[in-house]
Design an enzyme around this catalytic site. Structure first.
Site, PDB file in Angstrom:
ATOM      1  N   SER A 174       0.860 -10.284   9.158  1.00 41.03           N
ATOM      2  CA  SER A 174       1.133 -10.434   7.726  1.00 41.03           C
ATOM      3  C   SER A 174      -0.052 -11.020   6.966  1.00 41.03           C
ATOM      4  O   SER A 174      -0.122 -10.928   5.746  1.00 41.03           O
ATOM      5  CB  SER A 174       2.332 -11.352   7.522  1.00 41.03           C
ATOM      6  OG  SER A 174       3.470 -10.775   8.108  1.00 41.03           O
ATOM      7  N   GLY A 198       4.315  -8.526   0.964  1.00 45.25           N
ATOM      8  CA  GLY A 198       4.732  -9.313  -0.197  1.00 45.25           C
ATOM      9  C   GLY A 198       3.616  -9.404  -1.228  1.00 45.25           C
ATOM     10  O   GLY A 198       2.464  -9.054  -0.960  1.00 45.25           O
ATOM     11  N   ALA A 200       1.759 -11.690  -2.459  1.00 50.36           N
ATOM     12  CA  ALA A 200       0.556 -12.501  -2.245  1.00 50.36           C
ATOM     13  C   ALA A 200      -0.378 -11.885  -1.210  1.00 50.36           C
ATOM     14  O   ALA A 200      -1.553 -12.227  -1.142  1.00 50.36           O
ATOM     15  CB  ALA A 200       0.960 -13.899  -1.781  1.00 50.36           C
ATOM     16  N   LYS A 201       0.148 -10.990  -0.390  1.00 48.27           N
ATOM     17  CA  LYS A 201      -0.611 -10.504   0.761  1.00 48.27           C
ATOM     18  C   LYS A 201      -1.733  -9.556   0.338  1.00 48.27           C
ATOM     19  O   LYS A 201      -1.732  -9.060  -0.799  1.00 48.27           O
ATOM     20  CB  LYS A 201       0.345  -9.822   1.755  1.00 48.27           C
ATOM     21  CG  LYS A 201       1.469 -10.752   2.237  1.00 48.27           C
ATOM     22  CD  LYS A 201       0.959 -11.909   3.095  1.00 48.27           C
ATOM     23  CE  LYS A 201       1.814 -13.149   3.127  1.00 48.27           C
ATOM     24  NZ  LYS A 201       3.014 -13.108   3.914  1.00 48.27           N
ATOM     25  N   THR A 202      -2.659  -9.251   1.236  1.00 47.98           N
ATOM     26  CA  THR A 202      -3.801  -8.406   0.840  1.00 47.98           C
ATOM     27  C   THR A 202      -3.358  -6.970   0.569  1.00 47.98           C
ATOM     28  O   THR A 202      -4.027  -6.248  -0.141  1.00 47.98           O
ATOM     29  CB  THR A 202      -4.919  -8.396   1.904  1.00 47.98           C
ATOM     30  OG1 THR A 202      -4.383  -7.953   3.140  1.00 47.98           O
ATOM     31  CG2 THR A 202      -5.544  -9.768   2.067  1.00 47.98           C
TER      32      THR A 202
END
Ligand SMILES: *Cc1c(COP(=O)(O)O)cnc(C)c1O
Length: 427
Positions: A174, A198, A200-202
């Site tokens: 993640s 999600g 915020a993820k890259t």
């Protein structure tokens, strides 16, 4: 004077790179999904053809060099179906690193198994082969290894341990979409690789997740586990036809990804490698600057990693670098200089306010049993938390100027660190 005490901040009024990122192409893809009237894999398409979530699953598998990919609602959902596909349930113990988001531990509880928290390497925050080996009991069936922040788990040694002990390995990627170990994507070394998608993820879809595997049987099981026991039709559906068929070989739940999310993710996936490249360039500049400030440095990355994803860039510092100021004080001071969040890692799961199995009746009884033998000391996780500052990956999507501001702020807080602990005290 430090900005936190009313001094002039290093940076103010200059915006930081925004996240998530989108443009007209993203809007076009999203609008096309909206107008297709096919908002769910469970609904039919007036035009026929594969669902976007199926196409994303295939594209994401290809991106990782895996044979199969399954789109799901969340990284947490991916963890649950991965555990279920591997047959893990009541009576099983699953090794989970103490330094991670809470989901790997709660996912194990959700399938009725016991998460056994283990300590991590103080420099990388990642679980090591020794930590795994120490935790193995006759009930251990699997290990969840988390590639943390901007580095990777030492896969060779972990695989040696899981191989000898006959344990399943789930890689939680993640925070490492597209990190490569000796030329191969992480997530393809264990039995299953899971990803959060999600916001915020890259690779960001708002809410979303994915699982990849090379094992056809695990793939089929995961398809059913995430779509109420249904799998795909063999061929793309005709207009008006459903794409999911009722197989019922293994009972599932609904962990499906929305078609609107899949449209956003297909757009985002096409940008990911360019963004990785840009972040890595900024990270190298940052690293060079960090090593020039006494006491500061970067998180070590294992030698075989030939491309890393940076989810959160970790700045490490030696004890005493900021005098007697604690990590919260240092993080608040640097944040005040910059106007963007610089923060410590989350507390180790053994002290996390989020891991509270006794608050749910179905977990309470076996958690008490597990707690009796649980490890209570996590010095590696505690050290990592007290000596690491994190910045979100979006900060590295800017120009060199952002890196220079970051370095200036760290240098300033370091030289004025005495004021963090003496301020307000009478002389
Ligand atoms: C973000 C994250 C998750 C959870 O993903 P969700 O999509 O929020 O469910 C799981 N594991 C790790 C390591 C994460 O960083």
């Amino acid at each position: 004077m430090l900005a936190i005490h009313g001094g002039t901040p290093v940076r103010s009024g200059v915006p930081w790179p925004r996240w998530p990122r989108y443009d007209e192409r993203t809007e076009h893809e999203l609008l096309a999904a909206l107008r297709s009237q096919r908002w769910s894999v469970s609904w039919y398409s007036p035009r026929g053809g594969k669902s976007r979530e199926r196409v994303f699953g295939e594209a994401f598998a290809r991106y990782n060099g895996a044979a199969y990919g399954v789109s799901v609602d969340h990284g947490s959902g991916a963890l649950v179906i991965a555990l279920e596909a591997l047959g893990i349930g009541p009576g099983d113990e699953v090794v989970v690193p103490a330094m991670t988001w809470v989901a790997p531990a709660t996912a194990v509880l959700r399938v009725g198994a016991i998460p056994v928290l283990v300590d991590v390497d103080p420099e990388t925050g990642c679980v090591t082969a020794d930590h795994v080996r120490e935790a193995i009991t006759p009930r251990t069936t699997a290990v969840i290894a988390v590639h943390l922040a901007c580095t990777a788990v030492q896969l060779d040694s972990i695989l040696a341990v899981t191989g000898i002990a006959g344990l399943a390995l789930i890689e939680d990627c993640s925070q490492a979409h597209g990190t490569r170990w000796a030329g191969r994507a992480v997530g393809t070394f264990g039995d299953i690789g899971v990803f959060s998608l999600g916001a915020a993820k890259t690779l960001a879809g708002g809410e979303g997740g994915a699982a990849v595997t090379d094992d056809e049987d695990l793939y089929r099981r995961m398809l059913m586990l995430r779509a109420d026991s249904r799998g795909y039709t063999e061929h793309a559906p005709q207009p008006g036809e459903y794409e999911l068929v009722e197989l019922g070989e293994v009972m599932g739940g609904n962990y499906c990804m929305s078609e609107l999310t899949a449209a956003v993710l297909l757009d985002q996936l096409s940008r990911l490698d360019d963004q990785h490249l840009r972040r890595e360039q900024r990270a190298e500049e940052l690293e060079a600057g960090l090593h020039a400030i006494p006491g500061l440095g970067s998180i070590p990355v294992p030698g075989p990693v030939d491309r890393r994803a940076i989810y959160e860039y970790g700045i490490r510092f030696a004890p005493d670098t900021f005098g007697s100021a604690d990590i919260e004080q240092v993080a608040a001071a640097v944040t005040a200089e910059l106007g963007t969040r610089v923060y410590p890692p989350r507390p180790s799961l053994h002290r996390s306010a989020l891991l509270r199995p006794r608050t749910k009746p179905r977990f309470a009884h076996f958690w008490d049993e597990a707690a009796a033998t649980a490890r209570r000391e996590f010095p590696g996780a505690d050290h990592y938390r007290e000596h690491t500052l994190l910045v979100h990956h979006s900060v590295l999507l800017g120009e060199r100027a952002e890196v220079e501001d970051l370095l200036e702020a760290l240098g300033k807080v370091r030289s004025e660190s005495k004021s963090l602990t003496t301020k307000g005290e009478s002389p």
